[in-house]
Write an enzyme that holds these catalytic residues in place. Structure first.
Site, PDB file in Angstrom:
ATOM      1  N   SER A  10       0.766  -1.338   0.044  1.00 38.22           N
ATOM      2  CA  SER A  10       0.155   0.066  -0.122  1.00 38.22           C
ATOM      3  C   SER A  10       0.834   1.209  -0.026  1.00 38.22           C
ATOM      4  O   SER A  10       1.700   1.430   1.002  1.00 38.22           O
ATOM      5  CB  SER A  10      -0.931   0.001   1.159  1.00 38.22           C
ATOM      6  N   HIS A  35      -0.884  -1.588  -4.093  1.00 35.61           N
ATOM      7  CA  HIS A  35      -2.274  -1.391  -3.769  1.00 35.61           C
ATOM      8  C   HIS A  35      -2.438   0.222  -3.530  1.00 35.61           C
ATOM      9  O   HIS A  35      -1.418   0.903  -2.949  1.00 35.61           O
ATOM     10  CB  HIS A  35      -2.349  -2.019  -2.359  1.00 35.61           C
ATOM     11  N   ASP A  37      -4.774   3.362  -2.700  1.00 36.74           N
ATOM     12  CA  ASP A  37      -5.770   3.728  -1.787  1.00 36.74           C
ATOM     13  C   ASP A  37      -6.501   4.988  -2.188  1.00 36.74           C
ATOM     14  O   ASP A  37      -5.896   6.027  -2.015  1.00 36.74           O
ATOM     15  CB  ASP A  37      -5.382   3.809  -0.376  1.00 36.74           C
ATOM     16  N   MET A  39      -9.337   7.700  -1.858  1.00 36.13           N
ATOM     17  CA  MET A  39     -10.422   8.224  -0.879  1.00 36.13           C
ATOM     18  C   MET A  39     -11.069   9.558  -1.303  1.00 36.13           C
ATOM     19  O   MET A  39     -10.425  10.184  -1.799  1.00 36.13           O
ATOM     20  CB  MET A  39      -9.791   8.408   0.547  1.00 36.13           C
ATOM     21  N   HIS A  68      -8.114   0.515  -4.574  1.00 39.37           N
ATOM     22  CA  HIS A  68      -8.970   0.209  -3.763  1.00 39.37           C
ATOM     23  C   HIS A  68      -9.967   1.176  -3.428  1.00 39.37           C
ATOM     24  O   HIS A  68      -9.534   2.509  -2.910  1.00 39.37           O
ATOM     25  CB  HIS A  68      -8.390  -0.193  -2.184  1.00 39.37           C
ATOM     26  N   MET A  70     -12.248   3.752  -1.825  1.00 42.13           N
ATOM     27  CA  MET A  70     -12.988   4.028  -0.655  1.00 42.13           C
ATOM     28  C   MET A  70     -13.645   5.388  -0.886  1.00 42.13           C
ATOM     29  O   MET A  70     -13.576   6.385  -0.576  1.00 42.13           O
ATOM     30  CB  MET A  70     -12.102   4.209   0.303  1.00 42.13           C
ATOM     31  N   MET A 139     -11.490  -5.390   5.559  1.00 44.48           N
ATOM     32  CA  MET A 139     -10.722  -4.428   6.353  1.00 44.48           C
ATOM     33  C   MET A 139     -10.283  -4.807   7.903  1.00 44.48           C
ATOM     34  O   MET A 139     -11.469  -5.255   8.598  1.00 44.48           O
ATOM     35  CB  MET A 139     -11.582  -3.095   6.411  1.00 44.48           C
ATOM     36  N   ASP A 177      -6.468  -5.908   4.878  1.00 44.02           N
ATOM     37  CA  ASP A 177      -5.932  -4.614   4.693  1.00 44.02           C
ATOM     38  C   ASP A 177      -6.132  -3.933   5.993  1.00 44.02           C
ATOM     39  O   ASP A 177      -7.120  -3.516   6.582  1.00 44.02           O
ATOM     40  CB  ASP A 177      -6.938  -3.915   3.596  1.00 44.02           C
TER      41      ASP A 177
HETATM   42  C1  DX5 Z   1      -6.765   2.235   4.752  1.00 43.50           C
HETATM   43  C2  DX5 Z   1      -6.136   1.694   3.622  1.00 43.50           C
HETATM   44  C3  DX5 Z   1      -5.092   0.661   3.853  1.00 43.50           C
HETATM   45  C4  DX5 Z   1      -3.967   1.277   4.415  1.00 43.50           C
HETATM   46  C5  DX5 Z   1      -2.890   0.090   4.903  1.00 43.50           C
HETATM   47  O1  DX5 Z   1      -7.797   2.893   4.782  1.00 43.50           O
HETATM   48  O2  DX5 Z   1      -7.121   0.939   2.965  1.00 43.50           O
HETATM   49  O3  DX5 Z   1      -4.629   0.354   2.534  1.00 43.50           O
HETATM   50  O4  DX5 Z   1      -3.096   2.180   3.679  1.00 43.50           O
HETATM   51  O5  DX5 Z   1      -1.414   0.738   5.580  1.00 43.50           O
HETATM   52  P1  DX5 Z   1      -1.021   0.171   7.095  1.00 43.50           P
HETATM   53  O6  DX5 Z   1      -0.361  -1.293   6.562  1.00 43.50           O
HETATM   54  O7  DX5 Z   1      -0.313   0.946   7.555  1.00 43.50           O
HETATM   55  O8  DX5 Z   1      -2.288   0.000   7.752  1.00 43.50           O
HETATM   56 ZN    ZN Z   2      -6.388  -0.141   1.355  1.00 40.16          ZN
END
Ligand code: DX5
Ligand code: ZN
Length: 223
Positions: A10, A35, A37, A39, A68, A70, A139, A177
């Site tokens: 990630s 990965h 993220d 948002m 991913h 969100m 999650m 995750d």
């Molecule tokens: C959180 C993300 C994760 C996060 C993982 O909302 O979906 O992918 O970045 O990071 P760590 O491994 O630091 O929890």
């Molecule tokens: Zn994620």
């Protein structure tokens, strides 16, 4: 469950000022996928990256890109993340669009669909879609930030989803995750996880990332 677990980097905790280099660093470090993220400031209380960022770092690695999402409206954006170079597009079952329609849209874009569920969402919410996705992302933190602690209370649900998938003979991978590190990856593996997403464990660690990746693989197998 066959073969060693995959490690997915990630990049949320990477240095965004040098994001392409950080994608390359994870690739050279031996991870299996990247990965990303995404948002939107609505589905979660944070704003991170859009298709333009995915496209900007696409050239830095040949590894599969797992985007991913969100976001509240994955149906409107799935195609744009596909065009930007995502290989697998994960959306949340809690988002505002009908999951079947989002899975159809990702399929039409020629990419692989994945579905995610938050810690408080029951396993049954994704049962109708398990035979239509390549990745089920469980999650283990409340989405929105990297560097949070692993929520161990999610493990029984993960185990139940593993049993449901095996009972139905499905090939869907289970992604884990949030808060995955040397102390928690073994627990996630024992509960049936096959794709381990790691952010801060890779990018906040001192020393070379490749050593951390192999240490995570070893820790995962120590179950
Ligand atoms: C959180 C993300 C994760 C996060 C993982 O909302 O979906 O992918 O970045 O990071 P760590 O491994 O630091 O929890
Ligand atoms: Zn994620």
């Amino acid at each position: 469950m066959t073969g060693p677990p995959q490690i997915s980097a990630s990049i949320l905790n990477a240095d965004f000022g040098r994001l392409a280099d950080e994608v390359l660093r994870a690739t050279d470090g031996g991870v299996d996928s990247i990965h990303l993220d995404v948002m939107d400031g609505h589905f979660v209380d944070n704003l991170t990256m859009g298709p333009v960022v995915v496209g900007a770092v696409r050239g830095a690695s040949d590894l599969p890109f797992h985007s991913h999402l969100m976001i509240d409206n994955p149906l409107a954006y799935a195609g744009r993340f596909a065009d930007a170079g995502s290989d697998l597009i994960v959306f949340h079952v809690e988002a505002g669009d009908a999951p079947s329609a989002v899975i159809d849209a990702i399929g039409r874009s020629g990419k692989r669909p994945g579905i995610a569920l938050n810690p408080e969402t029951p396993a049954e919410a994704v049962h109708p879609y398990l035979d239509r996705v390549d990745l089920l992302l469980v999650m283990t933190v409340h989405p929105g930030w990297g560097g949070q602690s692993f929520i161990a209370e999610v493990l029984p649900k993960m185990r139940a989803l593993r049993e449901e998938i095996d009972r139905r003979g499905l090939a869907v991978e289970i992604g884990v995750d949030g808060g995955v590190n040397l102390d928690t990856i073994g627990l996630a593996r024992a509960a049936g996880g096959t794709v381990m997403v790691a952010g801060s464990a890779l990018y906040d660690a001192d020393g070379d990332l490749a050593a951390t990746v192999s240490a995570l693989r070893t820790a995962a197998e120590r179950t």
